[in-house]
Design an enzyme around this catalytic site. Structure first.
Site, PDB file in Angstrom:
ATOM      1  N   HIS A   1      -0.942   4.458   8.314  1.00  0.00           N
ATOM      2  CA  HIS A   1      -0.265   4.000   7.163  1.00  0.00           C
ATOM      3  C   HIS A   1       1.394   4.515   7.003  1.00  0.00           C
ATOM      4  CE1 HIS A   1      -4.164   3.246   4.956  1.00  0.00           C
ATOM      5  NE2 HIS A   1      -4.456   4.358   5.511  1.00  0.00           N
TER       6      HIS A   1
ATOM      7  N   GLU B   1       0.655  -1.239   0.108  1.00  0.00           N
ATOM      8  CA  GLU B   1       0.163  -0.030   0.027  1.00  0.00           C
ATOM      9  C   GLU B   1       0.817   1.435  -0.058  1.00  0.00           C
ATOM     10  OE1 GLU B   1      -1.183   1.375   4.492  1.00  0.00           O
ATOM     11  OE2 GLU B   1      -0.849   2.427   2.680  1.00  0.00           O
TER      12      GLU B   1
END
Lengths: 556, 556
Positions: free
Chosen positions: A371, A196
């Site tokens: 993230h 990601e």
């Protein structure tokens, strides 16, 4: 090209590339297709009246006999929001962790398909054989509990999907990532990594959740009256830290907002959240206690109009009032696009006399991202040391930055594929190539409707700009001429001299109809077109506006 | 209260408080009202189809015999955008600096009122007597040339308006602020200060323009092919630094975008910008030169669809193409609200193979704010040492933070007024009080219409959400009954089973009309209301949607 019985290993995305949202990836080997995640995306303001966007799964429906399973990495909306719609079309088994299943079940209940769904719980030790693929898992850190990365061992080689991740070496709730397992997987050999890219533009390491815990406690100690913390209901470690801070300052805790109540319930029941029973109170009890003994967790950190925080800021939450000297903490970063809704609420809170702590994580200290920043992404690449990389879960510039990063830690130039939804990478004999595409796209969900709505949106967009003018032209069916005066109705269209304008439109309409009839052009479609054209031109000249013109010929 | 001949000195805003935009302030003393600035604000997405918002000047029109002058602090849109509309109602003399007048003149020409306007040039040495007020000026730094603060000397005391400012001790173009003059003004005694609050939330000092110049030059040196810089056309010092960097790297310079061309022309003609004549080239010449000799200045740094940068990113700019290895610098911070438009362009630029430098000033180094951070605001307060402070030019939380700042540098608690547009502070005998209000509000400009448009917006908003259903009911005038079948036309409204839905609506419409007629309730209004109600209920039950229902009864 190799002839014979070699099976091609294929990888593609139906959502999640060139966008943040509606993640859906697929591994295809021979007779078996395994889907990873099925999320939704929220529309921006240009998609008027559309509620949700989900991936177009036409390809999967065409190949439904080969779709074996849906594996879900974690419970965020952009990974599970499309599942009910998917299962209604393709009822395959769903594999997910306990916490994730809890959130999925809530959705399936809402859509009334829980009973006929097959939900299978997995954890980081599970092994799932599907066709010639052996699927295993590893724990990762993220801003929601119980997240997994997925390993696909195939005869062609190993593919790894990271799920959403960061590296947090001091996580709340002891949710440690499987770094040793990741190293092992990397040592055994990874052919292709899907990783990601959300924070690929940000240098450094993602800060740890622990930092927020410390800051929260400081504020709770200083706060003279009640403390209200708004955060994402799914961020269970953040919630745990609020519980800690409340405990440390002897405060009770109330939960405001349906999703906050729901998710805390699921988290507590399944052992992901530890809240002393005596700590929880009802919203109604808040006013019974001295304010320095009260803390509140609420929804609405992104400025959502109907959520708790906004309603509190406008005095519209039953039983709970924000009073001067209350402290309000926005413990969530503003997601791009939501800044104005959030600052609007901050303004209201200040007007009510509250102290407000807000801003991006780095300025408020009350939020860290879930993230990975650049060094986290490099660490994942270093542990997995894949031959190929497909950056996923990001807009183009994020995928681009991820590729640049990869080239600094050993991924050969040319071995990173920046793809679009629908692009397919085929792997044969350990060589990966991108040469073909499958159908992909957006499916809109509007109320109960699903489908392609371009024309609807186009109409709404036009009307929303300059309004609408309806012209009703009653025609005498037998005699093919105007039966009565045309009528003009407008909505959302204004002009200072509307009566003058109406006279002009009246004249033009009648002229247009008469001309066509004299030329013996009596087709209703031609009449509508001509009236529309002449009126639009007239209105634009007089008012500089372009309302949607809707001529209606009624045969009476 | 003091009776007798004392004149009250009053201060109020008609725009600029609790908002960023449409600044308009006023000083009223006895028979004289002087206006400071007249700006506009751009609508957000909820104001469908509205072009501009300007301050409601009803109060000034009521008191027009007392309105003496409009003084303009600088040429940004939120300070001059409303001037043409204002002058059409109240044609008073306008005082502004040379550069500011240049920008105002462009607007007045567009509105065809330049000839009848009275424009008077001032500079920091000018003195303007109006009634019993003596008005003087001082230079401040901002992100546009030729900015002034204003001093109003009145018998009641001195009021100072800062205009928009920062303190830049190393400004480009030698535009040094009058710090000594500010100190002098402060020493003589300032009763009330109106000071701008845009960056009151940000700690520290605003970085200097010089930093950008250095970074720009570095990038120009490294860039292998052509360099494109997008920035605000009004930021003349930024443009000057681009010119320096181009000169240092032997590049020609092309200007793309109408406002860039216009403003550079005004700036150069009036001596605010120094560009060697030989440096400027046409867009058409770009392709004739080797790319390492080309630099471009363009509009569109905020992601505006029709401006140059977006059109370049989508390959829609005649004569100019972005090619791989070109370097693009976004030398402007994203104004809150514009982030998504900007990142969308960045994605496109990366797809074209360009290098892109973007982000907030602190991350890219390519932008510094023109508004003072907290220490700049403290410095202004320290120099002016006013008795009272009215924080202006900000949303509520910014005004709030400005007040907190002021209390750390000697402004007594209670002497800072956080006001709304329309609130009035009256000063008598050196005591300031806020006890009354005057009319104020937003005036919408839509195409050529000006006025109150709430109902129009409400309609547009509803239609934009779920579309519109028009029901035409032809009635026989004489016999008071349905003449023909009702017709249903929809726009922006979709349903999978529209034909089923139509049958149901048909039935309900006829039933409703018949019931009303049997009950002898033949009023057209009542019929419309009832049909609307029944159809809306039916549609909502069947589709969960709420399109706007427009029943039209036609008497034929």
């Amino acid at each position: 090209m190799n002839m014979g019985k070699d099976t091609v290993l294929s990888v593609f995305a139906l959502g999640g590339l060139n966008e943040i949202g509606k993640n859906m990836y697929a591994i295809e080997y021979g007779n078996d297709i395994v889907i990873i995640d099925c999320g939704n995306k929220f529309p921006d303001e240009s998609l008027l009246g559309i509620d949700l966007i989900i991936p177009d799964i036409s390809y999967l429906i065409e190949n439904q006999t080969r779709v074996r399973a849906l594996i879900v990495t974690h419970g965020h909306e952009d990974h599970i929001g499309g599942i009910p719609f998917f299962l209604k079309k393709l009822n395959v088994p769903v594999y997910a962790t306990r916490f994730t299943l809890g959130l999925i079940e809530i959705k399936l209940k809402e859509h009334r398909i829980l009973r006929e769904s097959e939900l299978i719980e997995v954890n980081s030790n599970s092994l799932v054989p599907i066709g010639e693929m052996n699927i295993s898992f590893f724990k990762v850190n993220h801003s929601i509990p119980d997240c997994l990365g997925i390993v696909f061992d195939t005869p062609e080689g190993t593919i790894v999907h990271t799920g959403d991740f960061k590296f947090d070496l001091t996580p709340a709730n002891d949710e440690r990532a499987d770094i040793h397992k990741m190293a092992e997987i990397g040592n055994k050999g990874v052919l292709l990594l899907l990783s990601e890219s959300t924070n690929a533009e940000r240098p450094g390491y993602t800060p740890s959740e622990q930092m927020v815990g410390k800051n929260l406690e400081q504020i709770f100690i200083k706060a003279k009256r009640k403390v209200i913390v708004s955060t994402f209901a799914s961020n269970v470690s953040r919630i745990q830290q609020v519980v800690h801070a409340a405990k440390a300052t002897n405060r009770k805790l109330a939960l405001l907002g349906r999703s906050m109540v729901n998710v805390v319930k699921v988290a507590e029941e399944r052992g992901y959240l530890d809240i002393p029973k005596s700590m929880l109170i009802d919203a109604r009890d808040i006013n019974e206690l001295p304010p320095e003994m009260v803390s509140i967790l609420c929804t609405g950190s992104q400025g959502e109009t109907m959520a708790a925080l906004n309603r509190l800021s406008t005095g519209n939450f039953r039983d709970v009032e924000i009073l001067p000297e209350d402290t309000i903490i926005l413990a969530a970063g503003p997601i791009p696009g939501n800044e104005k809704s959030i600052t609007s609420i901050v303004d209201n809170l200040y007007k009510l006399g509250a102290h407000v702590i807000y801003g991006s994580g780095s300025s408020s200290g009350m939020h860290v991202s879930g993230h990975g920043y650049q060094e986290d992404l490099r660490l994942m690449l270093t542990l997995m040391k894949p031959k190929y990389l497909i950056p996923i879960h990001g807009e183009y510039r994020m995928l681009h930055h991820h590729r640049m990063l990869a080239e600094t830690v050993g991924i050969e130039e040319g071995n990173t594929f920046i793809m679009k939804n629908g692009d397919v990478v085929d792997i044969e004999n350990s060589i990966a190539r991108h040469t073909r595409m499958i159908p992909s796209g957006d499916t809109y969900v509007d109320g109960v409707d699903i489908g392609d709505m371009e024309f609807v949106l186009r109409d709404r967009r036009k009307i929303s700009e300059d309004g609408m003018l309806v012209i009703i032209i009653p025609m005498n069916k037998q005699e093919e001429k105007l039966l009565s005066e045309p009528e003009f109705i407008s909505r959302g269209f204004v002009d200072q001299n509307f009566s003058e304008l109406r006279k002009g439109m009246h004249r033009i309409t009648i002229e247009t109809i008469n001309e066509l009839q004299e030329a013996n052009r009596n087709s209703r479609n031609v009449m509508k077109k001509q009236v529309k054209r002449s009126i639009a031109k007239y209105v634009k000249e007089r008012t500089r506006k372009e309302p949607m013109i809707v001529p209606i010929l009624m045969d009476i």
